[in-house]
Design an enzyme around this catalytic site. Structure first.
Site, PDB file in Angstrom:
ATOM      1  N   LYS A  85       0.669  -1.114  -0.094  1.00  0.00           N
ATOM      2  CA  LYS A  85       0.022   0.076  -0.040  1.00  0.00           C
ATOM      3  C   LYS A  85       0.938   1.274  -0.152  1.00  0.00           C
ATOM      4  CE  LYS A  85      -3.990  -2.150   2.214  1.00  0.00           C
ATOM      5  NZ  LYS A  85      -4.771  -2.365   3.612  1.00  0.00           N
ATOM      6  N   SER A  90      -1.496   0.354   6.524  1.00  0.00           N
ATOM      7  CA  SER A  90      -1.708  -0.785   7.649  1.00  0.00           C
ATOM      8  C   SER A  90      -2.645  -1.564   6.882  1.00  0.00           C
ATOM      9  CB  SER A  90      -2.468  -0.175   8.728  1.00  0.00           C
ATOM     10  OG  SER A  90      -2.604  -1.171   9.888  1.00  0.00           O
ATOM     11  N   ASP A  91      -2.656  -3.039   7.430  1.00  0.00           N
ATOM     12  CA  ASP A  91      -3.584  -4.118   6.905  1.00  0.00           C
ATOM     13  C   ASP A  91      -3.787  -5.305   7.979  1.00  0.00           C
ATOM     14  OD1 ASP A  91      -4.521  -5.238   4.141  1.00  0.00           O
ATOM     15  OD2 ASP A  91      -3.815  -6.794   5.426  1.00  0.00           O
ATOM     16  N   THR A  92      -5.124  -5.503   7.766  1.00  0.00           N
ATOM     17  CA  THR A  92      -5.495  -6.335   8.984  1.00  0.00           C
ATOM     18  C   THR A  92      -6.267  -7.787   8.338  1.00  0.00           C
ATOM     19  OG1 THR A  92      -5.845  -4.677  10.291  1.00  0.00           O
ATOM     20  CG2 THR A  92      -7.249  -6.771  10.940  1.00  0.00           C
ATOM     21  N   SER A 138      -0.849  -5.325  10.740  1.00  0.00           N
ATOM     22  CA  SER A 138       0.604  -4.608  10.187  1.00  0.00           C
ATOM     23  C   SER A 138       0.435  -3.155  10.262  1.00  0.00           C
ATOM     24  CB  SER A 138       1.295  -5.413   9.456  1.00  0.00           C
ATOM     25  OG  SER A 138       1.752  -6.702   9.386  1.00  0.00           O
TER      26      SER A 138
END
EC number: 3.6.1.9
Length: 194
Positions: free
Chosen positions: A59, A76-78, A113
């Site tokens: 991203k 961020s990523d989930t 993250s």
């Protein structure tokens, strides 16, 4: 302290998530939003935090080339990790129902993250929280999907919404991580850039 640091830098949040925006607002961190469209696809061999680290960096990639010396880019990523499978965002009601049915009565991991990128460096770390759901009835799952439309949430649920109130029996780890941003880890990484 972090306040003097924030007067020297401009924070760019590369996310349209209202939850991540709210966290930064609550942390009293001024920011602007700038996003780029990317295909959130990752190599098949990645697991758990490797997936979210990869996507958080992915991203950042289209935006980092334009960063100025005084800018910090936050991505961020989930994901939800359950039965050795990564659950992302459901594409429709049927997929949301399937995800929640599979999570019902079991434990799973929520992994987020956070990635901080400047012109000179990039820091990325993941945080894992263990979550347990009670046995959910089909009626409860359908009610939640119909009323909350959880299509922008990994695993098809928001812990801060109705399903979290009635369905989650325990969590071990960061609550904010499950909402979508591990704020303690984010703050720790931000201080490392000072």
């Amino acid at each position: 302290m972090i306040d003097s640091f924030l007067t020297s830098y401009k924070i760019i949040l590369a996310s349209n998530s209202p939850r991540r925006k709210q966290f930064l607002t609550d942390l009293k961190i001024p920011f602007e939003v700038k996003t780029a469209n990317i295909d959130e696809v990752y190599p098949d061999h990645l697991v758990k935090g490797e997936i979210t680290d990869y996507l958080a960096k992915l991203k950042a990639a289209p935006l980092e080339k334009d960063l100025k010396d005084n800018q910090i880019l936050i991505t961020s990523d989930t994901i939800v990790w359950h039965n050795d499978t990564a659950l992302g965002k459901p594409v429709n009601e049927a997929e949301a129902f399937s995800m929640l049915s599979n999570l019902s009565g079991t434990n799973h991991q929520v992994i987020s993250s956070v990635c901080l990128t400047t012109k000179k460096q990039q820091l990325v770390e993941s945080v894992t929280t263990e979550v347990t759901f009670k046995d959910l009835t089909p009626e409860e799952i359908n009610y939640y999907i119909a009323n909350y439309q959880p299509f922008d949430k990994a695993g098809a649920y928001g812990i801060q919404e109705w399903i979290g109130y009635i369905g989650i029996t325990s969590i071990a780890g960061s609550y904010n991580n499950v909402v979508g941003l591990p704020t303690a880890k984010f703050y720790e990484l931000l201080k490392k850039l000072v």
